[in-house]
Design an enzyme around this catalytic site. Sequence first.
Site, PDB file in Angstrom:
ATOM      1  N   ASP A   1       0.834  -1.205   0.000  1.00 47.37           N
ATOM      2  CA  ASP A   1       0.000   0.000   0.000  1.00 47.37           C
ATOM      3  C   ASP A   1       0.869   1.256   0.000  1.00 47.37           C
ATOM      4  O   ASP A   1       1.974   1.238   0.546  1.00 47.37           O
ATOM      5  CB  ASP A   1      -0.909  -0.041   1.240  1.00 47.37           C
ATOM      6  CG  ASP A   1      -2.078   0.928   1.122  1.00 47.37           C
ATOM      7  OD1 ASP A   1      -2.299   1.491   0.032  1.00 47.37           O
ATOM      8  OD2 ASP A   1      -2.775   1.123   2.135  1.00 47.37           O
TER       9      ASP A   1
ATOM     10  N   ASN B   1     -10.629  -2.500  -6.369  1.00 45.36           N
ATOM     11  CA  ASN B   1      -9.774  -1.578  -7.144  1.00 45.36           C
ATOM     12  C   ASN B   1     -10.344  -1.210  -8.515  1.00 45.36           C
ATOM     13  O   ASN B   1      -9.927  -0.226  -9.118  1.00 45.36           O
ATOM     14  CB  ASN B   1      -8.358  -2.140  -7.326  1.00 45.36           C
ATOM     15  CG  ASN B   1      -7.516  -2.100  -6.069  1.00 45.36           C
ATOM     16  OD1 ASN B   1      -6.609  -2.902  -5.880  1.00 45.36           O
ATOM     17  ND2 ASN B   1      -7.795  -1.152  -5.183  1.00 45.36           N
TER      18      ASN B   1
HETATM   19  C1  FPP Z   1      -1.641   0.126  -3.427  1.00 45.77           C
HETATM   20  O1  FPP Z   1      -1.233   1.462  -3.409  1.00 45.77           O
HETATM   21  C2  FPP Z   1      -1.129  -0.598  -4.573  1.00 45.77           C
HETATM   22  C3  FPP Z   1      -1.883  -1.291  -5.485  1.00 45.77           C
HETATM   23  C4  FPP Z   1      -3.348  -1.352  -5.408  1.00 45.77           C
HETATM   24  C5  FPP Z   1      -1.264  -1.983  -6.629  1.00 45.77           C
HETATM   25  C6  FPP Z   1      -0.012  -2.747  -6.371  1.00 45.77           C
HETATM   26  C7  FPP Z   1       0.679  -2.939  -7.651  1.00 45.77           C
HETATM   27  C8  FPP Z   1       2.020  -2.900  -7.866  1.00 45.77           C
HETATM   28  C9  FPP Z   1       3.013  -2.722  -6.799  1.00 45.77           C
HETATM   29  C10 FPP Z   1       2.546  -3.000  -9.233  1.00 45.77           C
HETATM   30  C11 FPP Z   1       2.546  -4.292  -9.929  1.00 45.77           C
HETATM   31  C12 FPP Z   1       2.590  -5.497  -9.110  1.00 45.77           C
HETATM   32  C13 FPP Z   1       3.115  -6.674  -9.504  1.00 45.77           C
HETATM   33  C14 FPP Z   1       2.926  -7.859  -8.619  1.00 45.77           C
HETATM   34  C15 FPP Z   1       3.842  -6.875 -10.757  1.00 45.77           C
HETATM   35  P1  FPP Z   1      -2.339   2.567  -3.539  1.00 45.77           P
HETATM   36  O2  FPP Z   1      -2.487   2.923  -4.962  1.00 45.77           O
HETATM   37  O3  FPP Z   1      -3.586   2.108  -2.867  1.00 45.77           O
HETATM   38  O4  FPP Z   1      -1.689   3.739  -2.736  1.00 45.77           O
HETATM   39  P2  FPP Z   1      -2.423   4.886  -1.906  1.00 45.77           P
HETATM   40  O5  FPP Z   1      -3.117   4.203  -0.772  1.00 45.77           O
HETATM   41  O6  FPP Z   1      -1.299   5.751  -1.470  1.00 45.77           O
HETATM   42  O7  FPP Z   1      -3.363   5.570  -2.833  1.00 45.77           O
END
Ligand code: FPP
Length: 248
Positions: A20, A68
Amino acid sequence: MLGSDINPDNLPQHIAIIMDGNGRWAKLQGKPRVFGHKHGVTAVREVTEAAAELGIKYLTLYAFSTENWSRPSIEVNALMSLLVETVRKELATLNKNNIRLMAIGDLSKLPDKTRESLYEGIENTRNNTRMTLVLALNYSARWEIVEAAKKIADASIRKEIDPNVLEAQDFSNYLSTRDIPDPELLIRTSGEQRISNFLLWQIAYSELFFTPVLWPDFRKEHFLAAITDYQSRERRFGKTSEQILKTS
Ligand code: FPP
């Protein structure tokens, strides 16, 4: 040597991570959210490598939740492309390191290209034995539990099982994680302290580790710190401290 403070005899077999903070990380740099996801891939690579080197057998990463999909379509599309790109790019490295790729979640709803590259990755690495990297994609624990309940109801109607004698272990066999041990350790980055519909059944006895580090900044040293913290805890599974000490 990687993680010399770590006791090799008390390693979790399975670590699950809620990655996250990508969006906030990007915002702090005045960049679009997608920039954070791209940098999140570096953390994925580091942690996968560290886990394999340490001898962790299963690493599950929450890459995309059922919820998401409600994000702006530009972000959803970018995440899906990033997955395709990452799986393709990392395939050789996964094989070189003897790492098997798996996925849990409702993959049928993923864009064709994402699903195809994922299946390709899974197929190409299926004989690897050092560690299993599980990507949770279009995953939510309630979805998974409802799916299990449906399968059980169906098997019961067909008289294949008797629901009256069903036990927790039998129920686990209907989940998408049926061949995977429950995670002993769950890590969530970015300072949030919630589970967000991730592995609700499987984390019944998991140790939870929350860190303020945003996912794109998460590195081997943070991962090792989480494991060291895990090793300092006494896992009682509902028993008393004295009972645990007697059996150890
Ligand atoms: C959460 O941060 C992250 C995600 C929902 C996506 C995770 C994806 C990756 C790290 C990239 C690709 C992954 C792989 C396995 C190749 P957020 O967007 O919710 O952050 P925030 O809470 O600060 O908005």
